[in-house]
Design a protein around this motif. Structure first.
Motif, PDB file in Angstrom:
ATOM      1  N   ALA A  17       0.815  -1.203   0.000  1.00 44.17           N
ATOM      2  CA  ALA A  17       0.000   0.000   0.000  1.00 44.17           C
ATOM      3  C   ALA A  17       0.849   1.252   0.000  1.00 44.17           C
ATOM      4  CB  ALA A  17      -0.924   0.003   1.216  1.00 44.17           C
ATOM      5  N   SER A 344      -3.149   0.533  -8.320  1.00 41.20           N
ATOM      6  CA  SER A 344      -3.008   1.904  -8.801  1.00 41.20           C
ATOM      7  C   SER A 344      -2.158   2.644  -7.770  1.00 41.20           C
ATOM      8  CB  SER A 344      -4.393   2.540  -8.938  1.00 41.20           C
ATOM      9  OG  SER A 344      -4.296   3.934  -9.147  1.00 41.20           O
ATOM     10  N   ARG A 347      -3.638   5.597  -6.331  1.00 42.52           N
ATOM     11  CA  ARG A 347      -5.001   5.316  -5.871  1.00 42.52           C
ATOM     12  C   ARG A 347      -6.070   6.059  -6.683  1.00 42.52           C
ATOM     13  NH1 ARG A 347      -1.612   2.633  -4.167  1.00 42.52           N
ATOM     14  NH2 ARG A 347      -1.316   1.892  -2.020  1.00 42.52           N
ATOM     15  N   LEU A 377      -5.861  -2.371  -4.989  1.00 44.27           N
ATOM     16  CA  LEU A 377      -5.580  -1.071  -4.385  1.00 44.27           C
ATOM     17  C   LEU A 377      -5.919  -0.011  -5.422  1.00 44.27           C
ATOM     18  CD1 LEU A 377      -2.101  -1.669  -2.665  1.00 44.27           C
ATOM     19  CD2 LEU A 377      -4.313  -1.464  -1.532  1.00 44.27           C
ATOM     20  N   GLY A 378      -6.938   0.800  -5.143  1.00 44.20           N
ATOM     21  CA  GLY A 378      -7.359   1.804  -6.108  1.00 44.20           C
ATOM     22  C   GLY A 378      -8.166   2.895  -5.445  1.00 44.20           C
TER      23      GLY A 378
END
Length: 390
Positions: A17, A344, A347, A377-378
């Motif tokens: 993250a 991404s 994000r 993860l976006g």
């Protein structure tokens, strides 16, 4: 049904993250009708000949994709009309359809069809077919449902790169230009292998594309390979880096794998892989593909990295993934995202799943809670409508 799953150590997810990932309900067990009894029913490579009749030619049925998929295909994603080809490979006989003829036709560009006789035919490539960037702007390669292009387990099959000076520069901004526009349709790509290819980071066992546009319609990809380790390389079947104006790659009515022993294998993305590229996958079938790397991305200490995105691996900043009318099942990731790995870095990216089935896609390392087979993860959680995830 959607179920919760989170098997990664917290430290791994936190690292992903914070660091990003590098630079950049149909009937059970659906099988396309051409699979038959397994790998032996699919066209195979021919190591000792340039062009040979495919096994069981008379009985072969070319029907890739998910026949029950109901996603509407927009006009720009449909097959190109090839009734008036620019050039034709072959003169009606299998012997006239050679690797050399394919390489020359792709380099010359235009609308390309095959005339190799009435039966299915496998052409084993002795060199990679490469698009010349000045020849187009549209290049269409249409196998008529009868042609298999094979890498023979030794080489990549098709290559396009707008930033490769060896293929000619046509603009001063090679990373974002609207041409060439490459369409492959009604073709099988088998036994492509880009292992050891280091240009642009490698990957793309069957097809590698950077720049311009790519569209795949009514095609199938079987037994393709790329390097087995590496934190960010991928795409046993297809690897894409950048598309004009951020427009998507369309994958329509196509199959990647389709049965035991037919799937792609790569460090990441056993079927598809990209950096900073959007995808629209419509009425397609992705099964039995594997991400076989170890160590994820960024690679854990002492490991080479990779192992994410059993079927699809995507990375970058602003990009989107849309799956509609599509089945993704029986894929596997050594690390994260047995079906789909989506990161991404800033994000901003989004993902939608519509009228699709994702099931039996184990992730040995980590998944996003509530989205079996997906690590995401976006900008927000994936939007899921009329779909099954389990």
């Amino acid at each position: 049904m959607r179920t919760s799953a989170l098997t990664a150590p917290a430290a791994v997810l936190i690292a992903l993250a914070l660091a990003g990932c590098g630079t950049a309900t149909p009937a059970a067990n659906p099988q396309p009708s051409w699979v038959g009894a397994g790998a032996s029913s699919a066209p195979s490579a021919a190591p000792s000949a340039t062009a040979v009749p495919s096994p069981s030619a008379a009985a072969a049925v070319f029907a890739p994709g998910n026949p029950k998929g109901k996603a509407v295909v927009p006009a720009e994603a449909r097959a190109v009309n090839t009734a008036k080809p620019t050039r034709v490979i072959g003169n009606g006989t299998p012997a006239s359809c050679t690797s050399k003829a394919v390489v020359a036709a792709v380099a010359a560009g235009g609308i390309i069809t095959f005339d190799c006789g009435p039966d299915p035919l496998t052409i084993t490539m002795t060199a990679t077919a490469k698009v010349r960037n000045a020849n187009g702007p549209k290049i269409v390669l249409d196998g008529g449902g009868r042609i298999t292009l094979s890498g023979g387990g030794k080489r990549r099959i098709l290559y396009m790169n707008t930033c490769d000076q060896a293929q000619g520069w046509t603009t001063s901004h090679c990373q974002d230009q609207d041409h060439p526009q490459l369409t492959v349709q009604n073709l099988t790509f088998a036994d492509g292998n880009s292992t050891g290819e280091t240009a642009e980071g490698g990957g793309g066992g069957a097809i590698f594309v950077r720049g311009g546009r790519l569209k795949v319609v009514n095609s199938r990809f079987i037994r393709n390979r790329c390097d087995s380790t590496g934190p960010d390389l991928g795409g046993a079947a297809i690897r894409v880096l950048s598309q004009s104006k951020g427009l998507p790659v369309y994958i329509v009515h196509s199959t990647f794998g389709g049965g035991p022993g037919l799937g792609g294998r790569c460090s990441n993305g056993g079927a598809l892989s990209s950096i900073g590229v959007s995808w629209v996958v419509l009425n397609s079938l992705l099964t039995h593909n594997s991400a076989i790397g170890h160590g994820a991305n960024p690679a854990r200490a002492g490991l080479p990295g990779g192992g994410s995105g059993g079927a699809i691996y995507t990375d970058g900043n602003l990009f989107t993934v849309r799956l509609a009318g599509t089945i993704i099942q029986d894929n596997h990731a050594e690390e994260g995202g047995g079906a789909v790995f989506f990161v991404s870095n800033d994000r901003t990216g989004t993902m939608t799943i519509e009228g699709s089935t994702l099931r039996r896609n184990p992730s040995d390392g980590f998944e996003t809670r509530g989205y079996p087979g997906i690590f995401f993860l976006g900008a927000r959680n994936p939007t899921v409508t009329s779909s099954t995830l389990k």
